[in-house]
Design an enzyme around this catalytic site. Structure first.
Site, PDB file in Angstrom:
ATOM      1  N   LYS A   8      35.514  92.843  59.514  1.00  0.00           N
ATOM      2  CA  LYS A   8      36.621  93.508  60.233  1.00  0.00           C
ATOM      3  C   LYS A   8      37.968  92.980  59.737  1.00  0.00           C
ATOM      4  CE  LYS A   8      38.151  91.986  64.364  1.00  0.00           C
ATOM      5  NZ  LYS A   8      39.579  91.932  64.633  1.00  0.00           N
ATOM      6  N   ASN A   9      38.088  91.660  59.614  1.00  0.00           N
ATOM      7  CA  ASN A   9      39.396  91.097  59.266  1.00  0.00           C
ATOM      8  C   ASN A   9      39.778  91.353  57.821  1.00  0.00           C
ATOM      9  OD1 ASN A   9      39.655  90.267  61.847  1.00  0.00           O
ATOM     10  ND2 ASN A   9      39.367  88.076  61.452  1.00  0.00           N
ATOM     11  N   CYS A  43      48.435  89.308  73.420  1.00  0.00           N
ATOM     12  CA  CYS A  43      47.073  89.804  73.342  1.00  0.00           C
ATOM     13  C   CYS A  43      46.179  88.879  74.136  1.00  0.00           C
ATOM     14  CB  CYS A  43      46.610  89.892  71.904  1.00  0.00           C
ATOM     15  SG  CYS A  43      46.264  88.293  71.201  1.00  0.00           S
ATOM     16  N   ARG A  53      51.404  86.538  70.547  1.00  0.00           N
ATOM     17  CA  ARG A  53      51.123  86.563  69.106  1.00  0.00           C
ATOM     18  C   ARG A  53      52.433  86.783  68.356  1.00  0.00           C
ATOM     19  NH1 ARG A  53      45.060  88.316  68.079  1.00  0.00           N
ATOM     20  NH2 ARG A  53      44.848  87.560  65.968  1.00  0.00           N
ATOM     21  N   ASP A  84      37.695  81.775  65.210  1.00  0.00           N
ATOM     22  CA  ASP A  84      36.920  82.906  65.741  1.00  0.00           C
ATOM     23  C   ASP A  84      35.463  82.538  66.031  1.00  0.00           C
ATOM     24  OD1 ASP A  84      39.168  84.405  65.596  1.00  0.00           O
ATOM     25  OD2 ASP A  84      38.572  85.604  63.864  1.00  0.00           O
ATOM     26  N   ARG A  99      35.161  95.671  69.688  1.00  0.00           N
ATOM     27  CA  ARG A  99      36.262  95.632  68.719  1.00  0.00           C
ATOM     28  C   ARG A  99      35.877  94.904  67.435  1.00  0.00           C
ATOM     29  NH1 ARG A  99      42.017  95.363  71.592  1.00  0.00           N
ATOM     30  NH2 ARG A  99      42.570  95.994  69.502  1.00  0.00           N
TER      31      ARG A  99
END
Ligand code: UD1
Length: 418
Positions: free
Chosen positions: A22-23, A116, A121, A306, A398
């Site tokens: 995803k990143n 967030c 952020r 993460d 997500r």
């Protein structure tokens, strides 16, 4: 809103292919806008943030086609310059479009990404860098406008912190800029090397990606390219930690073990057996594991923030006391109260969590507060006796495409209830 009904299981077993990261795919999609041609990205996970990035590209004038996990972007002659607020609000990381849009269209106008789930952020490092590259920044009414009508002007930029997003934004702003830009104290995350590999296929001149000193020599134009997104190292960490906690034997296919060194080393410290090849990681866990001592999150190649919630969830069932220190984000411990509902014994002092392993977790109703914290709850619920309910699954969605399908393939018993 969906929730997961998670039944206790005794072990995970089997093999599974990892999805694209995803990143990585988000900045890659932003990069496709820069080119004057057609780009094809394979191995794109079809996550909500990816679909929003595609909507942003379409709003900017691109034609996008999705077929399975392949996204084709036609960006020739597209010079859109604004991203509407409703799309910015949907995805905090949409700030990564700023560099590409300002570089290609001369102006980029978008609303501030705001706070967030992980706390505020800030984007000060991005904006300072754009100013150093000769652009004019205006912030009015919650909107930022970045103007660089003649492209970025190459310079040396030292980042006070190796921000992943700021490093990506500078690369995207300067790949087609004027002169040479050098980023020092650049982020070294593998997703940055992935972005640069794609840009180089498009014709960009970039050296040092993956190190803390990246040199970008601006070129006039980029063409499109065909590229395969790197495997998701955090999804890999999720399967590895879940197998460690629940016990069993699992093989990850399409993995890059080099991206997983701090995770592999932590899991080995607990007593898991791990074997790797160039593209697989295999884990075997007896389920009777020792505490991992102390972990603190750091920019790559350190332990990834993460994967922190996954490590903490694992520590709740290890023998002994583990210490976890979160150094990257301010508010990343929201999931800990929910782990306590499942019977975990965790004390927190500021950014430090002290986790005393318990013999058993028990079932509970818990609420996901963010993406990785949510995945950690699913993992703990699989280990907990009885049937648990994990609510707010949209956060988990997500970053994981149908996490329940992947885990069920390995023997989990998770039902999505809409
Ligand atoms: C990316 C990842 C995210 C990961 C994070 C750290 C994506 C889409 N997201 O987020 O999953 O957790 O890297 O590995 O790739 N900061 C500032 N000012 C700035 C920018 C950042 O103070 O201008 C701070 C942040 O508040 C945070 C730290 O720097 O405390 C790290 O942020 P950064 O590396 O920029 O993370 P993201 O790119 O947002």
């Amino acid at each position: 809103m969906s929730c997961f009904k998670v039944n206790h299981i005794n072990k995970l077993k089997g093999s599974i292919w990892l999805p694209g990261a995803k990143n990585s795919v988000l900045p890659l999609l932003a990069a496709t806008f820069l080119s004057e041609g057609v780009s094809v990205l394979h191995n794109c996970p079809m996550l909500s943030d990816v679909l929003i990035s595609i909507k942003i590209l379409e709003h900017l004038g691109c034609r996008c086609e999705v077929s399975g996990n392949t996204v084709t972007v036609h960006s020739e002659g597209c010079y859109g310059d604004d991203i509407p607020e409703y799309l910015m609000r949907e995805m905090r990381s949409s700030i990564v479009f700023m560099g590409a849009v300002a570089a290609k269209s001369g102006t980029a106008s978008m609303s501030l990404p705001g706070g967030c789930e992980l706390g505020p952020r800030p984007i000060d490092l991005h904006l300072d860098a754009f100013e150093r590259l000769g652009s004019e920044i205006e912030c009015i009414g919650g909107k930022i406008i970045c103007r660089m009508p003649n492209g970025a002007v190459g310079t040396e930029i030292h980042l006070s912190f190796p921000s992943v997003g700021a490093t990506e934004n500078i690369i995207l702003a300067t790949a087609t800029g004027n002169g040479t830009t050098v980023i020092t104290n650049a982020a070294r995350e593998p997703e940055i090397a992935d972005l640069c590999d794609f840009l180089k296929l498009c014709g960009a001149k970039i050296e040092g990606a993956g190190t803390d000193r990246i040199t970008i020599i601006g070129v006039k134009k980029l063409k499109g390219a065909e590229y395969t997104v790197m495997p998701d190292r955090i999804v890999a960490a999720t399967y590895l930690c879940a197998t460690a906690a629940c016990s069993g034997k699992v093989q990850l296919k399409g993995a890059n073990p080099n991206h997983l060194l701090p995770i592999i080393s932590t899991l080995k410290d607990t007593g898991c057996e791990i074997e790797t090849t160039d593209s697989t990681v295999s884990i075997s866990s007896s389920g009777k594991l020792e505490a991992f001592g102390s972990i603190s999150t750091q920019p790559y190649p350190g332990f990834p923030t993460d994967a922190g919630p996954l490590a903490v969830a694992l520590a709740t069932v290890l023998f002994g006391t583990s210490i976890f220190i979160e150094n990257i984000f301010d508010s990343r411990f929201k999931y800990i109260d929910e782990l306590r509902r499942l019977g975990a014994s965790i004390k927190t002092v500021g950014r430090v969590a002290i986790i005393s392993g318990v013999k058993k977790l028990h079932s509970a109703e818990v609420v996901a507060m963010d993406l990785r914290g949510g995945a950690a709850l699913v993992m703990a619920a699989m280990k907990a006796e009885g049937t648990s309910l994990v609510k707010n699954v949209h956060y988990i969605d997500r970053g994981y495409y149908k996490l329940e399908d992947g885990l069920n393939l390995l023997g989990a018993d998770i039902i999505r209830i809409d």
